[in-house]
Each structure stands twice: as structure tokens, then as C-alpha cells.
Design a protein around this motif. Structure first.
Motif, PDB file in Angstrom:
ATOM      1  N   HIS A  38       0.830  -1.224   0.000  1.00 40.26           N
ATOM      2  CA  HIS A  38       0.000   0.000   0.000  1.00 40.26           C
ATOM      3  C   HIS A  38       0.858   1.267   0.000  1.00 40.26           C
ATOM      4  O   HIS A  38       0.491   2.273   0.592  1.00 40.26           O
ATOM      5  CB  HIS A  38      -0.968   0.011   1.189  1.00 40.26           C
ATOM      6  N   GLN A  96      -7.490   1.742   4.834  1.00 35.50           N
ATOM      7  CA  GLN A  96      -8.186   0.753   5.668  1.00 35.50           C
ATOM      8  C   GLN A  96      -7.398  -0.561   5.848  1.00 35.50           C
ATOM      9  O   GLN A  96      -7.281  -1.053   6.972  1.00 35.50           O
ATOM     10  CB  GLN A  96      -9.590   0.486   5.112  1.00 35.50           C
ATOM     11  N   PRO A  97      -6.821  -1.140   4.765  1.00 36.16           N
ATOM     12  CA  PRO A  97      -6.068  -2.390   4.984  1.00 36.16           C
ATOM     13  C   PRO A  97      -4.890  -2.205   5.948  1.00 36.16           C
ATOM     14  O   PRO A  97      -4.494  -3.164   6.626  1.00 36.16           O
ATOM     15  CB  PRO A  97      -5.563  -2.758   3.581  1.00 36.16           C
ATOM     16  N   GLU A 107      -6.193  -2.345   9.431  1.00 39.03           N
ATOM     17  CA  GLU A 107      -6.361  -3.760   9.796  1.00 39.03           C
ATOM     18  C   GLU A 107      -5.019  -4.439  10.049  1.00 39.03           C
ATOM     19  O   GLU A 107      -4.889  -5.256  10.967  1.00 39.03           O
ATOM     20  CB  GLU A 107      -7.152  -4.485   8.701  1.00 39.03           C
TER      21      GLU A 107
END
Ligand code: SAH
Length: 223
Positions: free
Chosen positions: A55, A113-114, A117
Motif C-alpha cells: 500500500h 483501511q487495509p 487492519e
């Protein structure tokens, strides 16, 4: 200098950072010994170098995590409130939470978001991390860190893990008086760490420190 601190184990890495003068204060050493980087760095966790975590993010090098803790340490007392912007892997969020135990609270802000998490999952790999997540010592939130996290302000200490284009008044506003902000800032295509202190009377000073290379603090990617 940095790579010379690499080790075969978490303990060896932290001992080498201390031997090379990159960790000076015992409390920082103890906190970094207490968090296994293998839970946060996907490969070569005990190398003193940044590593990609996907990311477009990287887990910063151990010596940069150490520098942030060393600088913020006077404000990292038990019960302190801390903001970690660009929490990425979650490693530094966890170390900061160890430093403000018991009763402290660290909010990790991440805009992908990932990665929210990932930070959560990584922190839950250890019993200490699970305890912190379950008792409110660590919380990860998805938000644009350039705006800080006003919901839990003010903070004794704020760390920014990505290079900002400016000083972001919202972050300075969310500092306690006294309080300290540690952030990389990009100016003229160069990045430097700035240590921003808000004194008891509310006056703010900015001190330029070492040259660095961080992922930029940006809009969340849309692709
Ligand atoms: N402290 C982290 C650093 C991760 S790299 C670690 O050592 O693991 C920088 C992080 O900042 C990336 O995860 C990136 O997604 C995040 N980031 C960049 N711009 C942001 C923004 N505006 N708000 C919140 N997070 C941001």
C-alpha cells in the motif's frame, strides 16, 4: 551507521542500537525490547532499515523509531495521551503504548483501511499487544491524519510517521501545553525532522533536526 545496528534477534538489534548511541535512555530500550519487530516487519525484521509493507507504505527503520521515542520521552509518562499519525505497521504505536503504561492511551491514525487492519492484526499477535487493544491502551482509527484526531485531544505527544508539506496547525492545536510534536516536514524537496514544543504558557517553538526520507503525508490513494 544505521545498518551496523542490525542483529540476528530483536534483543541483538536493540542492544546494537544502544551500543551505537541510537538508543540512549533506558526506558526506550526497555520498551523496544518488549515489542518484537517480527510481528510488524514482514521480512528481515531485525535489520536496521525501512521495509515495504505494501500500500505504498514502509515500516520505518528501527533507528528512526528509536529517535522518535528518545525525543518524545519526557512527555511519555504513565497515563499520557499520544497520537501516532500514519501508524502503518503499528510497531511504533505499540512501543509508544508500552511507554505510557499504565493508564496511557495511544491512538494510531491511518488513512488506508487495509493498513488499519494490518496494524490491529500485528498488535494482536502478542499477549501484551492484545491486552493494550482490549483495555483501550491502543486504538487504531481510519482518518486523514493531517487533521489530527480531535476526538481524543489534547495530547501530551504527537508523532507523525509520514512527511508533511507544512506544519498542520490542527496538530499543533491538539497538543497539550506542555506537549511535543515530532514530525518530518518536506521543504524544497528535502525532508527534515522538526520537533515542535508547546510550552506551558502556550508558546510554540520549532526546532529543525536531522535530514530524513519518509513516505509523504498525502490524500489517501484512490486506485
Ligand atoms: N510509523 C509507520 C510508518 C508507516 S509509513 C511504521 O513505521 O510502520 C507512513 C504511513 O503514513 C503509511 O502507512 C501511510 O498510509 C500513512 N499516511 C500517509 N498520509 C496519511 C494521512 N494523510 N493520514 C493518515 N495516514 C497517512
Amino acid at each position: 551507521m544505521a545498518w551496523r545496528s542490525s542483529g540476528a534477534t530483536n534483543e541483538a538489534l536493540i542492544e546494537n542500537l544502544a551500543r551505537n548511541g541510537l538508543i540512549k535512555q533506558e526506558r526506550v530500550k526497555k520498551a523496544m525490547l518488549g515489542v518484537d519487530r517480527a510481528h510488524y516487519a514482514p521480512y528481515a525484521p531485525y535489520e536496521d532499515s525501512p521495509q515495504t509493507i505494501g500500500h505504498r507504505a514502509t515500516i520505518s527503520a528501527p533507528h528512526m523509531h528509536a529517535a522518535a521515542c528518545e525525543s518524545l520521552l519526557p512527555y511519555l509518562r504513565p497515563g499520557a495521551h499520544v497520537l501516532d499519525i500514519g501508524s502503518g505497521s503499528g510497531y511504533l504505536t505499540h512501543v509508544l503504548a508500552e511507554l505510557v503504561k499504565p493508564g496511557g492511551k495511544v491512538v494510531g491514525v491511518e488513512h488506508i483501511q487495509p493498513l488499519v487492519e494490518m496494524g490491529t492484526g500485528n498488535t494482536r499477535k502478542s499477549a501484551e499487544g492484545r491486552d493494550l487493544m482490549d483495555n483501550g491502551g491502543i486504538r487504531y482509527v481510519k482518518a486523514d491524519g493531517r487533521l489530527g484526531w480531535p476526538q481524543d485531544a489534547p495530547y501530551d505527544a504527537i508523532h507523525v510517521g509520514a512527511a508533511a508539506a507544512g506544519f498542520h496547525q490542527a496538530l499543533i492545536d491538539q497538543l497539550k501545553a506542555p506537549g511535543r510534536l515530532f514530525m518530518p516536514v518536506e521543504e524544497d524537496h528535502m525532508q527534515h525532522i522538526y520537533v515542535i514544543d508547546k510550552k506551558e504558557d502556550g508558546t510554540v517553538t520549532k526546532t529543525k533536526d536531522m535530514g530524513v526520507r519518509y513516505v509523504p503525508l498525502t490524500d489517501a490513494p484512490t486506485d
